[in-house]
Design a protein around this motif. Sequence first.
Motif, PDB file in Angstrom:
ATOM      1  N   LYS A 247       3.034  -3.087  12.879  1.00 37.25           N
ATOM      2  CA  LYS A 247       3.221  -1.852  13.623  1.00 37.25           C
ATOM      3  C   LYS A 247       3.473  -0.689  12.675  1.00 37.25           C
ATOM      4  O   LYS A 247       4.174  -0.828  11.671  1.00 37.25           O
ATOM      5  N   ASP A 248       2.894   0.469  13.009  1.00 38.40           N
ATOM      6  CA  ASP A 248       3.120   1.664  12.200  1.00 38.40           C
ATOM      7  C   ASP A 248       4.614   1.936  12.080  1.00 38.40           C
ATOM      8  O   ASP A 248       5.352   1.861  13.060  1.00 38.40           O
ATOM      9  N   GLY A 249       5.052   2.249  10.876  1.00 38.43           N
ATOM     10  CA  GLY A 249       6.456   2.555  10.640  1.00 38.43           C
ATOM     11  C   GLY A 249       7.319   1.364  10.325  1.00 38.43           C
ATOM     12  O   GLY A 249       8.490   1.523   9.965  1.00 38.43           O
ATOM     13  N   SER A 250       6.776   0.135  10.432  1.00 36.93           N
ATOM     14  CA  SER A 250       7.569  -1.054  10.128  1.00 36.93           C
ATOM     15  C   SER A 250       7.786  -1.167   8.627  1.00 36.93           C
ATOM     16  O   SER A 250       6.817  -1.188   7.865  1.00 36.93           O
ATOM     17  N   PRO A 251       9.028  -1.249   8.164  1.00 35.39           N
ATOM     18  CA  PRO A 251       9.280  -1.410   6.727  1.00 35.39           C
ATOM     19  C   PRO A 251       8.674  -2.716   6.200  1.00 35.39           C
ATOM     20  O   PRO A 251       8.738  -3.755   6.861  1.00 35.39           O
ATOM     21  N   ILE A 317      -4.640  -2.045  -6.838  1.00 39.38           N
ATOM     22  CA  ILE A 317      -3.544  -1.291  -6.225  1.00 39.38           C
ATOM     23  C   ILE A 317      -2.241  -1.973  -6.593  1.00 39.38           C
ATOM     24  O   ILE A 317      -1.978  -3.111  -6.183  1.00 39.38           O
ATOM     25  N   GLU A 318      -1.409  -1.305  -7.360  1.00 40.54           N
ATOM     26  CA  GLU A 318      -0.163  -1.908  -7.825  1.00 40.54           C
ATOM     27  C   GLU A 318       0.915  -1.767  -6.759  1.00 40.54           C
ATOM     28  O   GLU A 318       1.295  -0.656  -6.388  1.00 40.54           O
ATOM     29  N   LEU A 319       1.403  -2.891  -6.279  1.00 44.63           N
ATOM     30  CA  LEU A 319       2.497  -2.895  -5.317  1.00 44.63           C
ATOM     31  C   LEU A 319       3.848  -2.765  -6.014  1.00 44.63           C
ATOM     32  O   LEU A 319       4.719  -2.022  -5.557  1.00 44.63           O
ATOM     33  N   MET A 320       4.010  -3.501  -7.130  1.00 47.26           N
ATOM     34  CA  MET A 320       5.308  -3.497  -7.819  1.00 47.26           C
ATOM     35  C   MET A 320       5.101  -3.785  -9.293  1.00 47.26           C
ATOM     36  O   MET A 320       4.401  -4.736  -9.662  1.00 47.26           O
ATOM     37  N   ARG A 321       5.688  -2.976 -10.143  1.00 46.29           N
ATOM     38  CA  ARG A 321       5.749  -3.205 -11.596  1.00 46.29           C
ATOM     39  C   ARG A 321       7.118  -3.832 -11.889  1.00 46.29           C
ATOM     40  O   ARG A 321       8.163  -3.297 -11.505  1.00 46.29           O
ATOM     41  N   PHE A 322       7.128  -4.949 -12.583  1.00 48.30           N
ATOM     42  CA  PHE A 322       8.401  -5.603 -12.911  1.00 48.30           C
ATOM     43  C   PHE A 322       8.368  -6.078 -14.351  1.00 48.30           C
ATOM     44  O   PHE A 322       7.308  -6.197 -14.976  1.00 48.30           O
ATOM     45  N   PHE A 323       9.554  -6.385 -14.873  1.00 51.03           N
ATOM     46  CA  PHE A 323       9.675  -6.825 -16.268  1.00 51.03           C
ATOM     47  C   PHE A 323      10.578  -8.047 -16.339  1.00 51.03           C
ATOM     48  O   PHE A 323      11.699  -8.030 -15.822  1.00 51.03           O
ATOM     49  N   ASP A 353       4.874   2.449   2.450  1.00 50.25           N
ATOM     50  CA  ASP A 353       3.816   3.465   2.392  1.00 50.25           C
ATOM     51  C   ASP A 353       2.432   2.872   2.188  1.00 50.25           C
ATOM     52  O   ASP A 353       1.421   3.551   2.412  1.00 50.25           O
ATOM     53  N   LEU A 354       2.363   1.626   1.756  1.00 46.14           N
ATOM     54  CA  LEU A 354       1.076   0.984   1.524  1.00 46.14           C
ATOM     55  C   LEU A 354       0.690   0.043   2.661  1.00 46.14           C
ATOM     56  O   LEU A 354      -0.250  -0.746   2.532  1.00 46.14           O
ATOM     57  N   GLY A 355       1.411   0.135   3.776  1.00 48.16           N
ATOM     58  CA  GLY A 355       1.181  -0.788   4.885  1.00 48.16           C
ATOM     59  C   GLY A 355      -0.222  -0.752   5.444  1.00 48.16           C
ATOM     60  O   GLY A 355      -0.725  -1.753   5.968  1.00 48.16           O
ATOM     61  N   GLU A 389      11.140   0.274  16.168  1.00 47.15           N
ATOM     62  CA  GLU A 389      10.608   0.973  17.327  1.00 47.15           C
ATOM     63  C   GLU A 389      10.479   2.456  17.014  1.00 47.15           C
ATOM     64  O   GLU A 389      11.326   3.268  17.361  1.00 47.15           O
ATOM     65  N   HIS A 390       9.413   2.820  16.329  1.00 45.83           N
ATOM     66  CA  HIS A 390       9.136   4.224  16.024  1.00 45.83           C
ATOM     67  C   HIS A 390       7.983   4.706  16.894  1.00 45.83           C
ATOM     68  O   HIS A 390       7.132   3.924  17.311  1.00 45.83           O
ATOM     69  N   SER A 391       7.951   6.008  17.138  1.00 46.22           N
ATOM     70  CA  SER A 391       6.781   6.569  17.779  1.00 46.22           C
ATOM     71  C   SER A 391       5.598   6.423  16.831  1.00 46.22           C
ATOM     72  O   SER A 391       5.755   6.472  15.618  1.00 46.22           O
ATOM     73  N   LYS A 392       4.417   6.249  17.398  1.00 47.65           N
ATOM     74  CA  LYS A 392       3.237   6.006  16.569  1.00 47.65           C
ATOM     75  C   LYS A 392       2.938   7.230  15.712  1.00 47.65           C
ATOM     76  O   LYS A 392       2.866   8.344  16.191  1.00 47.65           O
ATOM     77  N   THR A 393       2.775   7.003  14.422  1.00 49.74           N
ATOM     78  CA  THR A 393       2.410   8.072  13.500  1.00 49.74           C
ATOM     79  C   THR A 393       1.049   7.765  12.900  1.00 49.74           C
ATOM     80  O   THR A 393       0.614   6.616  12.850  1.00 49.74           O
ATOM     81  N   GLU A 394       0.381   8.796  12.466  1.00 48.19           N
ATOM     82  CA  GLU A 394      -0.943   8.613  11.890  1.00 48.19           C
ATOM     83  C   GLU A 394      -0.848   7.818  10.589  1.00 48.19           C
ATOM     84  O   GLU A 394      -0.026   8.111   9.724  1.00 48.19           O
ATOM     85  N   SER A 395      -1.683   6.774  10.476  1.00 45.75           N
ATOM     86  CA  SER A 395      -1.668   5.940   9.279  1.00 45.75           C
ATOM     87  C   SER A 395      -2.106   6.758   8.064  1.00 45.75           C
ATOM     88  O   SER A 395      -2.979   7.612   8.147  1.00 45.75           O
TER      89      SER A 395
END
Length: 556
Positions: A247-251, A317-323, A353-355, A389-395
Amino acid sequence: MKKIFLLLILVSEFMNAQNFPKAVQITYQKSSNGSILEADDPIIAYSDKGQTVVTSKKITLKNKSFPYEHFYLNRTKNIWYQRADLNSNQSISTIDSVSLKNQNFTFSKETKKILGYLCQKATVIINSNTIDLWYTNSLDVKGAPSLLGQNLGLVLEVTRNNNYSITAVKVEKLKQIPQELIQTPKSDAVLDVLSYRDELWKSRFTTIPIFKDEIINFSGDSKSNDSIFRFAQGTVIVKKINCGNIKDGSPIFVDLKEQSNGDAYDRTGSVFIIPTNSKITFLEALQHNKNVLPVYENGNGNQYQGVVKTNDYSPVIELMRFFTPFGVGHFNTIKLKNKEWEDAVFYRQDITDLGNILNNKEVYIGVFIGNYDKGGHKISLNLTVHPEEHSKTESKKIIPLFNTLNIMEMAGQEYGTMFNSERGLVVHFDLEKDLNNAKLRYITTGHGGWENGDEFVPKANKIILNDQQIFNFIPWKTDCGSYRNYNPASGNFENGLSSSDYSRSNWCPATTTNPIFIELGNLKAGKHTLTIKIPQGPNEGNSFSSWNVSGILMGE
């Protein structure tokens, strides 16, 4: 005659006062800073002399959403039952009598009326929260909207830190508690309290398992199987997954656990997604040869494979840089006075943000750790999706622009040394449509692990869009000493410092590197040019500096 009439009134009032109800139903409303919360689903509690049931309106109306909890207190046995329905087919239960007994209140002489009932005040401090409970003895029954205060009296209000309240808005007298609400768990279905809480917590979000205790090492013996692909001598592992509907807005979070399986050194790692919607893909290079990738040149004599976007190619597309730290786990046998090494390092980063690139899509997700060790590293990787439960936002539209981290390092891909040229890194891209509220998701780390290498020398990063500088900063981390207990194999120097203590160019052993979000404004459709410039240090003999930078354009 008048005296007799007054006497009858007093007797009637006395009799009514003693006519306590057999049971009560209390409706509680939640509020925060004066605003009502969940008005359509108030807490409902039922109490009589021997028991209390705590539920909610939606549960009693069978209009519930999973997971949900139902509570029952048997006062005779002084046992607090908890039941959670995780879905339509699975429920769990526990018994918690300890928490019911270990409640130490401070009592006040303050009183106030709630719904016409005179209430007294009791206070308790839990986890640095001051909680005030207002309870009445006017109905001769006990109860509360939660486990807290069940034995005080009938609790009509609970206030936490003077800003969050659960307040009775209705008290109804009943002949008895509805029998269908009184539920006790079967003995063979009861979990211990910690296991119950853990199962309930995990049911509130979706976990997408990707890798479990997989080895990332450098070995010609590394082989792919039906589900996990291994490339670049085993230093890259990739898996195809489907995240389902998000769902849009889901962390969304990426979770990685790492332990040394034999490698003692701090290494660059990356969690990434391989775009497959272009003519040339990074997956083809992993499967065949780096030479299938488009080459970037800036005049310094080197050729850099697959680092920038072209009309036919999208970089990873880099999701996470770790060391990785210095040998956590495998080298915990190294002993130092007053040092207790951690067993593993856990990395967790928000990628909400990359959902859009995960929602209802099959994707190739991979992990890279640059190393030349046959034992290498052991990792586990999950994604977690947390519904909101967020209102739908544009992807957001997501366009990968560049990534100079040489994920195919052990298959000959060139290091990111292009910043030794004044031209730096230049990316040309076309927008078919206007892109509003555009941002650059930028990750940068400097490398060159000797005294004058860029790993240990602060260097400014300049971001230039269409010949106009829009951002300039020095990526630098000064808190590396905070992670000493993850670095058992780190070298110790005569000045009293460990190698893992030293500040670095935006990274430390055992940490992630946070992306920086650079505002670009509204971009018009058409051609654009983005340039990254960094004053990369000169070579010293066979030693050289490099910069791993990745950038994703995002907007609406």
